[in-house]
Enzyme design. Structure first.
Site, PDB file in Angstrom:
ATOM      1  N   ARG A 102       0.824  -1.231   0.000  1.00 37.57           N
ATOM      2  CA  ARG A 102       0.000   0.000   0.000  1.00 37.57           C
ATOM      3  C   ARG A 102       0.847   1.265   0.000  1.00 37.57           C
ATOM      4  NH1 ARG A 102      -3.337  -3.086   3.486  1.00 37.57           N
ATOM      5  NH2 ARG A 102      -5.163  -3.765   2.349  1.00 37.57           N
ATOM      6  N   LYS A 106       3.119  12.102 -10.379  1.00 39.75           N
ATOM      7  CA  LYS A 106       2.357  11.142 -11.183  1.00 39.75           C
ATOM      8  C   LYS A 106       3.233   9.920 -11.412  1.00 39.75           C
ATOM      9  CE  LYS A 106      -0.266  14.247 -14.211  1.00 39.75           C
ATOM     10  NZ  LYS A 106      -0.359  14.607 -15.642  1.00 39.75           N
ATOM     11  N   GLU A 158      10.646  20.690 -23.064  1.00 40.64           N
ATOM     12  CA  GLU A 158       9.795  20.960 -21.891  1.00 40.64           C
ATOM     13  C   GLU A 158      10.273  22.218 -21.170  1.00 40.64           C
ATOM     14  OE1 GLU A 158       7.081  19.317 -21.242  1.00 40.64           O
ATOM     15  OE2 GLU A 158       7.313  17.348 -22.170  1.00 40.64           O
ATOM     16  N   LYS A 200       7.381  24.226 -12.374  1.00 37.89           N
ATOM     17  CA  LYS A 200       6.457  23.088 -12.267  1.00 37.89           C
ATOM     18  C   LYS A 200       5.958  22.947 -10.823  1.00 37.89           C
ATOM     19  CE  LYS A 200       5.134  18.611 -13.773  1.00 37.89           C
ATOM     20  NZ  LYS A 200       5.419  17.285 -14.246  1.00 37.89           N
ATOM     21  N   GLU A 214      -4.626  17.991 -10.988  1.00 33.52           N
ATOM     22  CA  GLU A 214      -4.916  18.410 -12.363  1.00 33.52           C
ATOM     23  C   GLU A 214      -6.383  18.768 -12.600  1.00 33.52           C
ATOM     24  OE1 GLU A 214      -3.576  15.685 -15.479  1.00 33.52           O
ATOM     25  OE2 GLU A 214      -2.421  17.349 -16.258  1.00 33.52           O
ATOM     26  N   ARG A 244      -3.168  23.480 -13.596  1.00 33.92           N
ATOM     27  CA  ARG A 244      -2.111  22.573 -14.045  1.00 33.92           C
ATOM     28  C   ARG A 244      -2.201  22.304 -15.547  1.00 33.92           C
ATOM     29  NH1 ARG A 244      -0.039  17.431 -10.492  1.00 33.92           N
ATOM     30  NH2 ARG A 244       1.345  16.510 -12.003  1.00 33.92           N
ATOM     31  N   ASN A 293      -0.058  21.512 -20.389  1.00 36.49           N
ATOM     32  CA  ASN A 293      -0.402  20.727 -21.589  1.00 36.49           C
ATOM     33  C   ASN A 293      -0.105  21.467 -22.887  1.00 36.49           C
ATOM     34  OD1 ASN A 293      -1.326  18.738 -19.913  1.00 36.49           O
ATOM     35  ND2 ASN A 293      -3.468  19.372 -20.021  1.00 36.49           N
ATOM     36  N   HIS A 314       0.998  19.787 -26.103  1.00 37.19           N
ATOM     37  CA  HIS A 314       0.824  18.351 -25.874  1.00 37.19           C
ATOM     38  C   HIS A 314      -0.399  17.751 -26.560  1.00 37.19           C
ATOM     39  CE1 HIS A 314       4.118  18.813 -23.130  1.00 37.19           C
ATOM     40  NE2 HIS A 314       4.077  17.536 -22.774  1.00 37.19           N
ATOM     41  N   HIS A 356       1.232  15.002 -28.474  1.00 34.89           N
ATOM     42  CA  HIS A 356       0.936  13.610 -28.104  1.00 34.89           C
ATOM     43  C   HIS A 356       0.380  12.832 -29.295  1.00 34.89           C
ATOM     44  CE1 HIS A 356       0.671  13.800 -23.438  1.00 34.89           C
ATOM     45  NE2 HIS A 356       1.810  13.273 -23.847  1.00 34.89           N
ATOM     46  N   HIS A 358       9.608  12.179 -27.192  1.00 34.40           N
ATOM     47  CA  HIS A 358       8.517  12.986 -26.640  1.00 34.40           C
ATOM     48  C   HIS A 358       8.755  14.487 -26.843  1.00 34.40           C
ATOM     49  CE1 HIS A 358       5.284  14.181 -23.990  1.00 34.40           C
ATOM     50  NE2 HIS A 358       6.134  14.929 -23.309  1.00 34.40           N
TER      51      HIS A 358
HETATM   52  N1  NAD Z   1       5.023  11.435 -14.481  1.00 35.01           N
HETATM   53  C1  NAD Z   1       5.076  12.513 -15.231  1.00 35.01           C
HETATM   54  O1  NAD Z   1       4.601  13.592 -14.852  1.00 35.01           O
HETATM   55  C2  NAD Z   1       5.765  12.439 -16.545  1.00 35.01           C
HETATM   56  C3  NAD Z   1       6.078  13.613 -17.227  1.00 35.01           C
HETATM   57  C4  NAD Z   1       6.766  13.508 -18.434  1.00 35.01           C
HETATM   58  C5  NAD Z   1       7.119  12.273 -18.935  1.00 35.01           C
HETATM   59  N2  NAD Z   1       6.785  11.148 -18.249  1.00 35.01           N
HETATM   60  C6  NAD Z   1       7.177   9.820 -18.765  1.00 35.01           C
HETATM   61  O2  NAD Z   1       8.588   9.798 -18.931  1.00 35.01           O
HETATM   62  C7  NAD Z   1       8.923   8.841 -19.924  1.00 35.01           C
HETATM   63  C8  NAD Z   1       9.985   9.389 -20.823  1.00 35.01           C
HETATM   64  O3  NAD Z   1      11.114   9.701 -20.048  1.00 35.01           O
HETATM   65  P1  NAD Z   1      12.553   9.924 -20.665  1.00 35.01           P
HETATM   66  O4  NAD Z   1      12.448  10.825 -21.827  1.00 35.01           O
HETATM   67  O5  NAD Z   1      13.431  10.286 -19.545  1.00 35.01           O
HETATM   68  O6  NAD Z   1      12.871   8.516 -21.305  1.00 35.01           O
HETATM   69  P2  NAD Z   1      13.645   7.199 -20.789  1.00 35.01           P
HETATM   70  O7  NAD Z   1      13.432   6.984 -19.365  1.00 35.01           O
HETATM   71  O8  NAD Z   1      13.225   6.126 -21.718  1.00 35.01           O
HETATM   72  O9  NAD Z   1      15.159   7.569 -21.067  1.00 35.01           O
HETATM   73  C9  NAD Z   1      15.589   7.830 -22.377  1.00 35.01           C
HETATM   74  C10 NAD Z   1      16.760   6.963 -22.796  1.00 35.01           C
HETATM   75  O10 NAD Z   1      17.953   7.474 -22.228  1.00 35.01           O
HETATM   76  C11 NAD Z   1      18.641   6.465 -21.492  1.00 35.01           C
HETATM   77  N3  NAD Z   1      19.266   7.176 -20.370  1.00 35.01           N
HETATM   78  C12 NAD Z   1      18.635   7.735 -19.319  1.00 35.01           C
HETATM   79  N4  NAD Z   1      19.498   8.423 -18.571  1.00 35.01           N
HETATM   80  C13 NAD Z   1      20.704   8.302 -19.146  1.00 35.01           C
HETATM   81  C14 NAD Z   1      21.990   8.829 -18.850  1.00 35.01           C
HETATM   82  N5  NAD Z   1      22.188   9.651 -17.820  1.00 35.01           N
HETATM   83  N6  NAD Z   1      23.012   8.496 -19.665  1.00 35.01           N
HETATM   84  C15 NAD Z   1      22.810   7.710 -20.736  1.00 35.01           C
HETATM   85  N7  NAD Z   1      21.608   7.196 -21.093  1.00 35.01           N
HETATM   86  C16 NAD Z   1      20.577   7.492 -20.299  1.00 35.01           C
HETATM   87  C17 NAD Z   1      17.586   5.469 -21.116  1.00 35.01           C
HETATM   88  O11 NAD Z   1      18.125   4.193 -20.903  1.00 35.01           O
HETATM   89  C18 NAD Z   1      16.684   5.507 -22.344  1.00 35.01           C
HETATM   90  O12 NAD Z   1      17.214   4.708 -23.345  1.00 35.01           O
HETATM   91  C19 NAD Z   1       7.636   8.496 -20.648  1.00 35.01           C
HETATM   92  O13 NAD Z   1       7.243   7.198 -20.278  1.00 35.01           O
HETATM   93  C20 NAD Z   1       6.637   9.514 -20.125  1.00 35.01           C
HETATM   94  O14 NAD Z   1       5.325   9.006 -20.060  1.00 35.01           O
HETATM   95  C21 NAD Z   1       6.118  11.220 -17.080  1.00 35.01           C
HETATM   96 ZN    ZN Z   2       5.683  16.432 -21.935  1.00 36.83          ZN
END
Ligand code: NAD
Ligand code: ZN
Length: 361
Positions: A120, A142, A184, A224, A234, A238, A242, A245, A249, A264
């Site tokens: 939990r 999130k 971003e 943020k 949200e 908030r 978007n 996006h 998206h 992204h």
């Molecule tokens: N929770 C939220 O509010 C929120 C907001 C934005 C995005 N997200 C989520 O985040 C995800 C995308 O995140 P991301 O863009 O960080 O992608 P990711 O986590 O897939 O990382 C991108 C790539 O870089 C590599 N990598 C990461 N750090 C590294 C480093 N320091 N050195 C070398 N390689 C490295 C990873 O292995 C991966 O291949 C999506 O799933 C999205 O839905 C969530």
């Molecule tokens: Zn985004």
């Protein structure tokens, strides 16, 4: 080092800190009181483990195990979550244990989800390793995984106990990932502060010094933080986040299964141009503003248009956006550069015009 305190409900506590600095990973044990925990699990992926896992393991002085998953969005699944839960259960993790997410948004979202549901909910600490995760994913609480072909369908709202941002870590990021995260950052400027927008677009993302990068990351986390503190679940304000996006998206989703998927931030960059154009059509910002925004994104190394755009395909995706209310899309637009408005309605004709504008043909 900089500290930003985020005030939101977090179990019995009411706030957590985002610590931002250079080489602060090594000091983790003194920065956070880890001795309160019985044991720790580091969740990471193979790419990150290669560069940064050993350093982190060395810094933690309580019993620690590492769970290393495959990289990428395709691993953000219930199967990976099950691996995490199983490892925690096998190692007899109790309520006094902690999960440490060392990774990009994928690891942050999924590790946070696994921790927030195990027994939990146990504490988790985020150590974001991508620009995107540092300025976006790790602030806001999130968590989630992709399910039934839908991104982030299953998840929770749960705040981390702390976020540790070490600007040294992003040095190992591939250029494309680094630049994508800047979309971003630029968005934060466009929706909240003209001054911040001018600062973050004053140089190519890779040209900022270590000190400037800390300023910029802290600036984005601060923007943020303010927005999510006002609106944790949200419901209203908030939604300014978007911007870019709705179309972004849709483009990201449409290209996902093709031979040319985009990151992204790249999709959001194109989405921001289209949505800035809609803002112009609605007479909020000027054509000169749109041109300047486009230029700043190009200068950052981000895409602003796409080849062979499937306008109807994008519109279909927009219609199935999970943020729609009663089947209606509500848009976030720019009232001015530095001021966003939300819950805007946009006619189908304007959407088509904006999509034609971002078409490379
Ligand atoms: N929770 C939220 O509010 C929120 C907001 C934005 C995005 N997200 C989520 O985040 C995800 C995308 O995140 P991301 O863009 O960080 O992608 P990711 O986590 O897939 O990382 C991108 C790539 O870089 C590599 N990598 C990461 N750090 C590294 C480093 N320091 N050195 C070398 N390689 C490295 C990873 O292995 C991966 O291949 C999506 O799933 C999205 O839905 C969530
Ligand atoms: Zn985004």
């Amino acid at each position: 080092m900089k500290t930003i305190t985020v005030n939101v409900e977090h179990k019995t506590e009411s706030s957590y800190d985002i610590l931002i600095g250079v080489n602060i990973l090594e000091q983790l044990n003194s920065l956070l009181d880890l001795s309160q925990y019985s044991q720790a699990a580091i969740i990471t992926d193979t790419n990150i483990a290669k560069f940064h896992l050993q350093k982190l393991q060395k810094a933690i002085k309580i019993p620690t195990r590492s769970i290393i998953l495959s990289p990428g969005e395709s691993a953000k699944t219930i199967q990976s979550t099950e691996i995490i839960w199983k490892e925690l259960a096998d190692a007899k993790f109790d309520r006094k244990s902690v999960v440490i997410n060392l990774g990009g948004g994928v690891i942050g979202d999924m590790g946070g989800f696994a921790a927030s549901t195990y027994m939990r909910g146990i504490d988790f600490i985020n150590i974001p390793t991508t620009i995107l995760a540092q300025v976006d994913e790790s602030v806001g609480g999130k968590t989630g995984i992709d399910f039934a072909g839908i991104k982030n369908l299953i998840g929770t709202f749960e705040q981390p106990s702390a976020v540790v941002i070490d600007t040294e870590i992003v040095k190992t990021l591939p250029d494309r990932e680094f630049i994508s995260g800047f979309a971003e950052i630029i968005k934060h400027g466009l929706i909240v502060s003209r001054d911040y927008y001018d600062l973050v677009t004053s140089k190519h993302p890779r040209e900022f010094s270590e000190g400037e990068l800390i300023e910029i990351i802290a600036g984005s986390c601060e923007i943020k933080r303010k927005i999510v503190e006002e609106d944790t679940k949200e419901k209203g304000h908030r939604k300014v986040l978007n911007f870019g996006h709705t179309i972004g998206h849709a483009i990201e989703a449409l290209l996902l299964k093709t031979e040319t998927p985009i990151l992204h931030g790249e999709a959001i960059s194109i989405g921001m141009v289209a949505e800035a154009k809609i803002s112009q059509y609605k007479k909020y910002i000027s054509e000169a503003d749109v041109i300047a925004i486009e230029e700043s994104l190009v200068n950052a190394g981000l895409p602003t248009a796409i080849e062979s755009i499937d306008i109807n395909g994008i519109k279909e995706k927009i219609k199935s956006d999970k943020k729609n209310v009663d089947g209606k899309t509500k848009w976030t637009l720019l009232d001015e550069v530095g001021i966003a408005v939300y819950d805007e309605e946009v006619s189908d004709a304007l959407v088509t015009q904006a999509l034609e504008f971002i078409s490379n043909e």
